[in-house]
Design a protein around this motif. Structure first.
Motif, mmCIF file in Angstrom:
data_model
loop_
_atom_site.group_PDB
_atom_site.id
_atom_site.type_symbol
_atom_site.label_atom_id
_atom_site.label_comp_id
_atom_site.label_asym_id
_atom_site.label_seq_id
_atom_site.Cartn_x
_atom_site.Cartn_y
_atom_site.Cartn_z
ATOM 1 N N LYS A 1 48.567 45.937 51.421
ATOM 2 C CA LYS A 1 48.270 45.151 52.619
ATOM 3 C C LYS A 1 48.053 43.666 52.306
ATOM 4 N N ALA A 2 48.168 43.298 51.022
ATOM 5 C CA ALA A 2 47.883 41.921 50.589
ATOM 6 C C ALA A 2 46.485 41.484 51.023
ATOM 7 N N ASP A 3 45.528 42.414 50.959
ATOM 8 C CA ASP A 3 44.148 42.165 51.365
ATOM 9 C C ASP A 3 43.334 41.839 50.113
ATOM 10 N N ALA A 4 43.194 40.553 49.822
ATOM 11 C CA ALA A 4 42.516 40.131 48.592
ATOM 12 C C ALA A 4 41.059 40.574 48.564
ATOM 13 N N GLU A 5 40.364 40.444 49.694
ATOM 14 C CA GLU A 5 38.943 40.808 49.712
ATOM 15 C C GLU A 5 38.749 42.289 49.414
ATOM 16 N N ALA A 6 39.554 43.143 50.060
ATOM 17 C CA ALA A 6 39.441 44.578 49.826
ATOM 18 C C ALA A 6 39.814 44.924 48.389
ATOM 19 N N PHE A 7 40.807 44.209 47.845
ATOM 20 C CA PHE A 7 41.201 44.468 46.458
ATOM 21 C C PHE A 7 40.071 44.113 45.502
ATOM 22 N N ILE A 8 39.432 42.975 45.725
ATOM 23 C CA ILE A 8 38.333 42.546 44.853
ATOM 24 C C ILE A 8 37.197 43.568 44.888
ATOM 25 N N GLU A 9 36.882 44.083 46.085
ATOM 26 C CA GLU A 9 35.826 45.079 46.204
ATOM 27 C C GLU A 9 36.207 46.366 45.488
ATOM 28 N N ALA A 10 37.471 46.807 45.650
ATOM 29 C CA ALA A 10 37.920 48.035 44.995
ATOM 30 C C ALA A 10 37.937 47.862 43.481
ATOM 31 N N ASN A 11 38.355 46.684 43.024
ATOM 32 C CA ASN A 11 38.366 46.403 41.594
ATOM 33 C C ASN A 11 36.956 46.451 41.017
ATOM 34 N N ARG B 1 32.167 38.304 37.592
ATOM 35 C CA ARG B 1 32.462 38.496 39.022
ATOM 36 C C ARG B 1 33.063 37.227 39.620
ATOM 37 N N TYR B 2 32.500 36.082 39.241
ATOM 38 C CA TYR B 2 33.013 34.814 39.772
ATOM 39 C C TYR B 2 34.450 34.563 39.308
ATOM 40 N N LEU B 3 34.694 34.734 38.032
ATOM 41 C CA LEU B 3 36.042 34.510 37.494
ATOM 42 C C LEU B 3 37.029 35.525 38.062
ATOM 43 N N ARG B 4 36.571 36.763 38.228
ATOM 44 C CA ARG B 4 37.447 37.802 38.793
ATOM 45 C C ARG B 4 37.826 37.463 40.227
ATOM 46 N N MET B 5 36.860 36.938 40.988
ATOM 47 C CA MET B 5 37.161 36.584 42.367
ATOM 48 C C MET B 5 38.172 35.435 42.429
ATOM 49 N N LEU B 6 37.993 34.443 41.579
ATOM 50 C CA LEU B 6 38.952 33.341 41.541
ATOM 51 C C LEU B 6 40.351 33.853 41.236
ATOM 52 N N THR B 7 40.447 34.731 40.245
ATOM 53 C CA THR B 7 41.746 35.215 39.800
ATOM 54 C C THR B 7 42.401 36.122 40.826
ATOM 55 N N LEU B 8 41.640 37.062 41.375
ATOM 56 C CA LEU B 8 42.233 38.107 42.208
ATOM 57 C C LEU B 8 42.560 37.652 43.621
ATOM 58 N N ALA C 1 49.921 37.501 42.325
ATOM 59 C CA ALA C 1 50.483 37.920 41.040
ATOM 60 C C ALA C 1 49.393 38.482 40.125
ATOM 61 N N ALA C 2 48.214 37.876 40.169
ATOM 62 C CA ALA C 2 47.098 38.364 39.358
ATOM 63 C C ALA C 2 46.661 39.747 39.822
ATOM 64 N N VAL D 1 45.636 39.801 29.580
ATOM 65 C CA VAL D 1 46.399 39.486 30.796
ATOM 66 C C VAL D 1 45.501 38.773 31.808
ATOM 67 N N ALA D 2 44.277 39.270 31.973
ATOM 68 C CA ALA D 2 43.333 38.653 32.916
ATOM 69 C C ALA D 2 43.043 37.208 32.517
#
Length: 237
Positions: free
Chosen positions: A126-136, A164-171, A175-176, A209-210
């Motif tokens: 769904k290209a839902d970045a917020e949901a992806f970050i939460e699932a990750n 968490r901060y760096l992951r949010m920026l990246t995700l 492509a990330a 990769v991250a």
């Protein structure tokens, strides 16, 4: 700073403010080093200070902002800081994942990890970045819960806010997210093999990769900051 848009006023306003500020952080509208003050944010978002205060407290708990006197500040991390964070992750997380892989006695213990992976796959579609970050985040929390060495887990947790901060920026980058999802699939597949050494290698690759994707995102932030600063410099006598 770019002008922030006033919000509507439905129920759960603090939650809406929190989600909006997270989006601004992830989208580089709010940038590292920027100060966030209750009164200013409340005026810009068209809300009272109470939901802003609650949202900032949640963001601080997430490690996405830090208290600084009467205001909050978005973390500023140099390349050296990021390298140190990933060096520490590279020492701790492969060892932790290897321990989990070697301790899996019943495949059902991986159910929470698998559920979080399915949620991440759905968010990616769904290209839902917020949901992806939460699932990750749920994915990593689920395998962390299986680490038997609690001192090792506490050492990992020392970096949790910055991670968490760096992951949010990246995700927030599509492509990330694709790269992270591929890594998550490999992690779960490796845990199912119960091969500790393989798990160690998979986690090292995942972190490499991250780190590369994070570097690309940080470069984008620097370019955006330089572009914003250029007009102001041009106007100086």
């Amino acid at each position: 700073m770019s002008a922030l848009k006033p919000l509507d006023r439905p129920a759960g306003l603090a939650d809406q403010v929190y989600k909006t500020l997270r989006e601004y952080l992830g989208g580089h509208v709010i940038v590292p080093g920027q100060r966030l003050q209750e009164a200013t944010l409340a005026m810009q978002l068209g809300v009272s200070r109470t939901p802003v205060r609650e949202a900032l407290a949640r963001l601080e708990s997430d490690g996405l902002v830090a208290a600084d006197g009467r205001s909050f500040i978005v973390p500023v991390l140099s390349d050296a800081d990021v390298d140190e964070i990933y060096e520490l992750r590279g020492l701790l997380e492969p060892a932790a994942l290897a321990q989990v892989a070697e301790s899996v006695a019943d495949p059902s213990t991986l159910a929470r990890i698998a559920e979080a992976l399915r949620a991440a796959e759905a968010a990616d579609r769904k290209a839902d970045a917020e949901a992806f970050i939460e699932a990750n985040a749920r994915f990593h929390a689920a395998w962390h819960d299986l680490v038997a060495n609690r001192r090792l887990l506490r050492a990992i947790a020392l970096n949790a806010g910055h991670v968490r901060y760096l992951r949010m920026l990246t995700l927030n980058n599509a492509a990330a997210r694709k790269a992270a999802l591929a890594g998550m699939k490999k992690i779960l597949a490796t845990l199912r093999t119960r091969d500790g050494e393989r798990a160690r290698r998979v986690m090292r690759d995942h972190l490499d990769v991250a780190r590369r994707h994070l570097g690309l995102v940080l470069d984008d932030i620097r370019r955006e900051a330089a572009a914003d600063a250029a007009p102001a410099l041009a106007e100086r006598p």
